[in-house]
Design a protein around this motif. Structure first.
Motif, mmCIF file in Angstrom:
data_model
loop_
_atom_site.group_PDB
_atom_site.id
_atom_site.type_symbol
_atom_site.label_atom_id
_atom_site.label_comp_id
_atom_site.label_asym_id
_atom_site.label_seq_id
_atom_site.Cartn_x
_atom_site.Cartn_y
_atom_site.Cartn_z
ATOM 1 N N GLY A 39 -7.363 8.570 -4.914
ATOM 2 C CA GLY A 39 -6.330 7.582 -5.169
ATOM 3 C C GLY A 39 -6.718 6.145 -4.910
ATOM 4 O O GLY A 39 -5.848 5.265 -4.865
ATOM 5 N N ARG A 40 -8.008 5.857 -4.798
ATOM 6 C CA ARG A 40 -8.429 4.487 -4.472
ATOM 7 C C ARG A 40 -8.679 3.621 -5.694
ATOM 8 O O ARG A 40 -8.651 2.386 -5.597
ATOM 9 C CB ARG A 40 -9.698 4.519 -3.611
ATOM 10 C CG ARG A 40 -9.491 5.147 -2.238
ATOM 11 C CD ARG A 40 -10.823 5.259 -1.502
ATOM 12 N NE ARG A 40 -11.471 3.965 -1.388
ATOM 13 C CZ ARG A 40 -12.787 3.774 -1.470
ATOM 14 N NH1 ARG A 40 -13.601 4.812 -1.671
ATOM 15 N NH2 ARG A 40 -13.294 2.566 -1.347
ATOM 16 N N PHE A 41 -8.952 4.241 -6.861
ATOM 17 C CA PHE A 41 -9.316 3.465 -8.043
ATOM 18 C C PHE A 41 -8.650 4.027 -9.294
ATOM 19 O O PHE A 41 -8.378 5.230 -9.378
ATOM 20 C CB PHE A 41 -10.838 3.473 -8.255
ATOM 21 C CG PHE A 41 -11.626 2.923 -7.108
ATOM 22 C CD1 PHE A 41 -11.705 1.558 -6.893
ATOM 23 C CD2 PHE A 41 -12.289 3.782 -6.232
ATOM 24 C CE1 PHE A 41 -12.442 1.055 -5.822
ATOM 25 C CE2 PHE A 41 -13.019 3.290 -5.167
ATOM 26 C CZ PHE A 41 -13.102 1.919 -4.959
ATOM 27 N N ASP A 43 -4.100 -0.370 -3.922
ATOM 28 C CA ASP A 43 -3.720 -0.507 -2.528
ATOM 29 C C ASP A 43 -3.217 0.838 -2.015
ATOM 30 O O ASP A 43 -3.089 1.801 -2.770
ATOM 31 C CB ASP A 43 -2.657 -1.586 -2.372
ATOM 32 C CG ASP A 43 -1.374 -1.253 -3.121
ATOM 33 O OD1 ASP A 43 -1.452 -0.624 -4.186
ATOM 34 O OD2 ASP A 43 -0.292 -1.611 -2.645
ATOM 35 N N GLU A 44 -2.936 0.927 -0.734
ATOM 36 C CA GLU A 44 -2.557 2.204 -0.137
ATOM 37 C C GLU A 44 -1.289 2.776 -0.758
ATOM 38 O O GLU A 44 -1.165 3.987 -0.949
ATOM 39 C CB GLU A 44 -2.378 2.042 1.372
ATOM 40 C CG GLU A 44 -2.131 3.359 2.094
ATOM 41 C CD GLU A 44 -2.103 3.199 3.594
ATOM 42 O OE1 GLU A 44 -1.732 4.166 4.292
ATOM 43 O OE2 GLU A 44 -2.463 2.099 4.081
ATOM 44 N N GLY A 70 -0.357 2.272 -3.788
ATOM 45 C CA GLY A 70 -0.598 2.575 -5.197
ATOM 46 C C GLY A 70 0.235 1.761 -6.154
ATOM 47 O O GLY A 70 0.373 2.123 -7.326
ATOM 48 N N THR A 71 0.780 0.632 -5.697
ATOM 49 C CA THR A 71 1.682 -0.155 -6.536
ATOM 50 C C THR A 71 1.061 -1.454 -7.055
ATOM 51 O O THR A 71 1.674 -2.118 -7.890
ATOM 52 C CB THR A 71 2.960 -0.509 -5.751
ATOM 53 O OG1 THR A 71 2.599 -1.204 -4.558
ATOM 54 C CG2 THR A 71 3.736 0.744 -5.405
ATOM 55 N N ARG A 72 -0.130 -1.810 -6.589
ATOM 56 C CA ARG A 72 -0.721 -3.097 -6.970
ATOM 57 C C ARG A 72 -2.170 -2.922 -7.434
ATOM 58 O O ARG A 72 -3.111 -3.278 -6.715
ATOM 59 C CB ARG A 72 -0.666 -4.088 -5.803
ATOM 60 C CG ARG A 72 0.736 -4.402 -5.314
ATOM 61 C CD ARG A 72 0.707 -5.251 -4.056
ATOM 62 N NE ARG A 72 2.033 -5.457 -3.512
ATOM 63 C CZ ARG A 72 2.804 -6.505 -3.774
ATOM 64 N NH1 ARG A 72 2.362 -7.445 -4.574
ATOM 65 N NH2 ARG A 72 3.999 -6.607 -3.223
ATOM 66 N N PRO A 73 -2.382 -2.391 -8.630
ATOM 67 C CA PRO A 73 -3.758 -2.297 -9.137
ATOM 68 C C PRO A 73 -4.357 -3.700 -9.298
ATOM 69 O O PRO A 73 -3.693 -4.616 -9.790
ATOM 70 C CB PRO A 73 -3.590 -1.608 -10.500
ATOM 71 C CG PRO A 73 -2.235 -0.974 -10.457
ATOM 72 C CD PRO A 73 -1.405 -1.846 -9.579
ATOM 73 N N ARG A 74 -5.601 -3.837 -8.885
ATOM 74 C CA ARG A 74 -6.283 -5.139 -8.959
ATOM 75 C C ARG A 74 -7.581 -4.969 -9.729
ATOM 76 O O ARG A 74 -8.458 -4.201 -9.325
ATOM 77 C CB ARG A 74 -6.547 -5.668 -7.551
ATOM 78 C CG ARG A 74 -7.292 -6.985 -7.486
ATOM 79 C CD ARG A 74 -7.360 -7.491 -6.049
ATOM 80 N NE ARG A 74 -7.973 -6.507 -5.164
ATOM 81 C CZ ARG A 74 -9.294 -6.423 -4.931
ATOM 82 N NH1 ARG A 74 -10.127 -7.255 -5.550
ATOM 83 N NH2 ARG A 74 -9.769 -5.531 -4.089
ATOM 84 N N LEU A 75 -7.694 -5.668 -10.857
ATOM 85 C CA LEU A 75 -8.892 -5.592 -11.678
ATOM 86 C C LEU A 75 -10.067 -6.188 -10.924
ATOM 87 O O LEU A 75 -10.031 -7.358 -10.522
ATOM 88 C CB LEU A 75 -8.665 -6.342 -12.994
ATOM 89 C CG LEU A 75 -9.825 -6.360 -13.987
ATOM 90 C CD1 LEU A 75 -10.129 -4.956 -14.491
ATOM 91 C CD2 LEU A 75 -9.508 -7.288 -15.163
#
Length: 351
Positions: free
Chosen positions: A262-264, A281-282, A284-289
């Protein structure tokens, strides 16, 4: 499965026979390097563009992405893929995706905008006719791509109770369940941003988040998932490309996969021919490219991660190959490790 000449894992590659594909390819997977070695092919069904395995791993199912639409079953006998009975019409046009769920094979029919359920026999073969078809309805603002519904994906949720279907034409995700008669029935429809063109969805391993990759806008929509209620709630969008697209403007995201831990998230984008890495993020709500890398070919239609989580595979349709990558466990960045020829490749699954 019996009669394998070794104990290595197998990969199955779908393709478009109308574009020169060999049908369904079987490949051995090297456990140490992730390398694929093609062992054989079967071309008994036209355009087997997407594949799914039975829970026991002894049956393979394939859509036939043609105008009249069908699904086919195959028995896996060692490294042989043997068709089991005639293809079954799905009552819909151009099925692009399928899933095995609750004793049925479900297909997402892009051309007609519908979901079909075909019962499975006790031996894993297909019943002769579908048990039900759920027709989608609606449109979107895109003048060419959204004049009607276009179901692009169907898959069960992690709880196994619900089925979600992703519709590019109506900018929505439908949450469904199978009735006692095996008919897909609508539970609720969830609207996404107009014009986004949702294509595929993946659930977070924890089961409380879902990520919808949009084809008409290079973004992923983050959603909360409540399995108890069968409720999907959009929370926001994140870009899957770092900036404006290249000069010709082509950027068509195709697939999204999530790391087993669940990290990427990884996405593939056709036209730009890149794989994007998004750190989660932990919650899982803020994916960061964080990075984009070349996909190793042209027009990556599918992206798949092997069960170990160490290797990533891109099915590059127009260059006719499958490229594999090793994944850096700290950064999630894939590094190209090799490729194998697979004309008109459209998907990769592992068994």
């Amino acid at each position: 499965m019996v009669g394998r000449h070794d104990d290595s894992q197998r990969a199955y590659i779908g393709s478009f026979t109308a574009a020169g594909g060999a049908g369904i390819l079987t490949a051995a997977v090297d456990a140490d390097s992730g390398a694929l070695t093609v062992l054989g092919a079967t071309d008994t069904v036209a355009d087997p563009s997407y594949l799914a395995l039975s829970a026991a791993g002894d049956m393979l199912y394939a859509v036939s992405e043609t105008s009249d639409g069908a699904v086919a079953a195959y028995r896996l006998d060692g490294d042989k893929v043997v068709q089991a009975g005639s293809p079954v019409p799905v009552g819909g046009a151009a099925p692009t995706h399928l899933a095995v769920h609750a004793g049925h094979v479900l297909t997402a029919n892009y051309g007609s905008g519908s979901v079909t359920a075909v019962p499975l026999r006790p031996d894993g073969g297909l019943a002769r006719t579908a048990s039900g078809v759920l027709a989608h309805s609606g449109t979107g603002p895109h003048p060419q791509r959204q004049q009607g519904p276009h179901a692009h994906q169907v898959l069960p949720d992690p709880s196994g109770r619900w089925v979600v279907s992703v519709d590019l034409g109506t900018d929505s995700v439908r949450v469904c369940e199978l009735t006692a008669a095996g008919e897909p029935a609508l539970h609720r429809e969830v609207a996404l941003r107009p014009g986004s063109g949702p294509r595929h969805l993946v659930f977070h391993p924890r089961g409380d988040r879902a990520y919808v990759l949009n084809e008409l806008a290079p973004t992923v929509t983050i959603c909360a998932w409540d399995a108890a209620e069968g409720a999907l709630k959009p929370l926001g969008e994140a870009a899957v490309l770092p900036g404006p697209t290249n000069g010709d403007g082509e950027a068509y995201p195709s697939e999204v996969v999530v790391a087993p831990d669940g990290r990427f998230l990884w996405t593939a984008t056709r036209g730009q021919d890149v794989i994007s890495v998004l750190a989660l993020d932990e919650a899982g709500t803020r994916p960061r490219l964080t990075a984009t890398v070349p996909c190793g070919g042209h027009w990556p239609r599918d992206l798949a991660i092997d069960p170990s989580g160490r290797f990533l595979y891109a099915a590059n349709e127009r260059s006719g190959d499958v490229t594999w990558f090793t994944i850096d466990p700290e950064t999630g960045i894939p590094r190209r490790a090799g490729s194998v020829g697979a004309p008109a490749a459209s998907c990769v699954i592992f068994g």
